[in-house]
Design a protein around this motif. Structure first.
Motif, short mmCIF file in Angstrom:
data_model
loop_
_atom_site.label_atom_id
_atom_site.label_comp_id
_atom_site.label_asym_id
_atom_site.label_seq_id
_atom_site.Cartn_x
_atom_site.Cartn_y
_atom_site.Cartn_z
N HIS A 96 1.09 -1.12 -0.31
CA HIS A 96 0.16 -0.09 -0.46
C HIS A 96 0.41 1.20 0.03
O HIS A 96 0.55 2.14 -0.31
N HIS A 97 2.34 1.13 -0.15
CA HIS A 97 3.07 2.20 -0.02
C HIS A 97 3.75 2.40 -1.03
O HIS A 97 4.49 3.19 -1.77
N VAL A 98 3.18 1.21 -1.98
CA VAL A 98 4.40 1.59 -3.57
C VAL A 98 3.01 1.87 -4.61
O VAL A 98 2.13 1.78 -4.17
N ALA A 99 4.05 2.44 -5.62
CA ALA A 99 2.93 3.89 -6.45
C ALA A 99 2.15 2.67 -7.47
O ALA A 99 2.36 0.78 -7.53
N PRO A 100 0.87 2.27 -7.09
CA PRO A 100 -0.50 1.92 -7.45
C PRO A 100 0.61 0.66 -9.18
O PRO A 100 -0.10 -0.32 -9.35
N ARG A 101 0.88 2.21 -9.94
CA ARG A 101 1.69 1.41 -11.10
C ARG A 101 2.74 0.96 -11.10
O ARG A 101 2.82 0.04 -12.24
N GLU A 102 3.28 0.39 -10.27
CA GLU A 102 4.44 -0.46 -9.80
C GLU A 102 4.49 -1.56 -8.91
O GLU A 102 5.02 -2.83 -8.93
N ARG A 103 3.08 -1.53 -7.91
CA ARG A 103 2.53 -2.38 -7.54
C ARG A 103 3.27 -3.94 -8.12
O ARG A 103 3.29 -4.86 -7.29
N ALA A 104 2.10 -4.22 -9.32
CA ALA A 104 2.71 -5.63 -9.90
C ALA A 104 3.89 -6.13 -10.18
O ALA A 104 4.53 -7.41 -9.96
N ASP A 105 4.73 -5.33 -10.26
CA ASP A 105 6.51 -5.33 -10.92
C ASP A 105 6.99 -5.92 -9.25
O ASP A 105 8.09 -6.51 -9.17
N VAL A 106 7.03 -4.58 -8.37
CA VAL A 106 7.79 -5.16 -6.88
C VAL A 106 6.30 -6.66 -6.67
O VAL A 106 6.85 -7.36 -6.14
N PHE A 107 5.34 -7.08 -6.86
CA PHE A 107 5.01 -8.23 -6.16
C PHE A 107 5.58 -9.53 -6.54
O PHE A 107 6.32 -10.21 -6.52
N ALA A 108 5.95 -8.99 -8.50
CA ALA A 108 6.97 -10.16 -9.39
C ALA A 108 8.01 -10.52 -9.25
O ALA A 108 8.44 -11.27 -9.28
N ALA A 109 8.92 -8.89 -8.19
CA ALA A 109 10.47 -9.60 -7.97
C ALA A 109 10.63 -10.24 -6.62
O ALA A 109 11.64 -10.62 -6.41
N ALA A 110 9.54 -9.97 -5.51
CA ALA A 110 9.10 -10.78 -4.91
C ALA A 110 8.76 -11.74 -5.04
O ALA A 110 9.67 -13.11 -3.77
N ALA A 111 7.93 -12.83 -5.49
CA ALA A 111 7.36 -13.90 -6.11
C ALA A 111 8.38 -14.77 -6.51
O ALA A 111 8.74 -15.52 -6.54
N ARG A 112 9.49 -13.76 -7.25
CA ARG A 112 10.36 -14.67 -8.00
C ARG A 112 11.59 -15.39 -6.89
O ARG A 112 11.83 -15.60 -7.51
N ARG A 113 11.49 -14.56 -5.89
CA ARG A 113 13.10 -14.98 -4.76
C ARG A 113 12.46 -15.93 -4.14
O ARG A 113 12.51 -16.78 -3.01
N VAL A 114 10.44 -16.63 -4.16
CA VAL A 114 10.12 -17.97 -3.48
C VAL A 114 10.64 -18.79 -4.56
O VAL A 114 11.47 -19.56 -5.50
N GLY A 115 11.54 -20.64 -3.76
CA GLY A 115 12.51 -21.60 -4.70
C GLY A 115 11.07 -22.16 -4.71
O GLY A 115 9.82 -22.02 -4.58
N PRO A 116 11.57 -23.45 -5.60
CA PRO A 116 10.57 -24.66 -5.80
C PRO A 116 10.13 -24.68 -4.29
O PRO A 116 10.31 -24.98 -3.33
#
Length: 231
Positions: free
Chosen positions: A137-157
């Motif tokens: 909620h502190h991230v600009a709306p237009r950037e949220r999907a990219d921030v979520f994706a970047a965090a998700a890519r760090r989740v291992g199998p």
């Protein structure tokens, strides 16, 4: 003003109540300035740490994106839920308090904290657990999907992604969060729309395993737990 460093740290486990967590955080953050110590102590009554603990697998490596003063990782280290924890945040001052808490807990060999300018600088992992608590909620709306994706890519199998944020449901609980954030950050935030993170998770091959609305005092929280499909 700092509290005395002789304050004993009470034992906590994964079944700890908010009252028990209040005492734990008050002691763990006794070497930090009084305002942060008080906020850390009362936060378990607002943020549902006790709910988050239920979904943290034992013995893994954890990354906390937007860790602030490191309270979640401090709790995971104290309950011996994780083997190693890394926290990162774009704000440097809270990280000093995170490191002080790690020293108080004797967890300097378990926890580390990094100042980053963006999530692109966060450790790559992969991690067994990635947490993002009250960040988007502190991230600009237009950037949220990219921030979520970047965090998700760090989740291992087989790893889990723990997402918690303020509710976007209309009503007094949403307003309470807005006022709270404005008081502390002078920012009138925009909540993450319902269903947005679920859609982003599908794109990142994360399966939703738990979703819950959690009321706390006058506030409301949306908890989503995802698991990596790969592996």
């Amino acid at each position: 003003m700092l509290a005395t460093a002789s304050v004993p740290i009470p034992l906590v486990d994964a079944a700890a109540t908010p009252a028990q967590l209040r005492r734990f955080f008050s002691a763990a953050y006794c070497d930090t300035p009084a305002p942060l110590r008080w906020l850390s102590a009362i936060r378990p009554y607002v943020c549902p740490y006790d709910k988050l603990l239920q979904f943290i697998p034992d013995g893994g490596d954890a990354l906390d994106v937007g860790c602030g003063a490191g309270s979640l990782l401090a709790l995971l280290a104290a309950t011996k839920k994780i083997r190693r924890g890394v926290g990162c945040d774009v704000a440097e001052p809270p990280l000093a308090s995170a490191r002080a808490a790690a020293r108080r807990l004797g967890a300097e060999d378990v926890l580390s904290f990094q100042h980053v300018r963006s999530i692109a600088q966060a450790p790559e992992g992969p991690f067994d657990i990635v947490a993002m608590v009250d960040v988007l909620h502190h991230v600009a709306p237009r950037e949220r999907a990219d921030v979520f994706a970047a965090a998700a890519r760090r989740v291992g199998p087989g790893g889990v992604f723990i997402y918690k944020d303020m509710t976007a449901r209309p009503g007094g609980r949403r307003l309470a969060h807005n006022i709270d954030d404005y008081v502390f950050t002078r920012e009138w935030v925009q909540q993450v729309p319902e269903g947005a993170v679920e859609a982003w998770a599908i794109d990142q091959r994360l399966a939703l395993v738990h979703g819950e609305f959690i009321p706390r005092l006058i506030y409301g929280h949306e908890l989503r737990v995802f698991r990596r499909l790969d592996g």
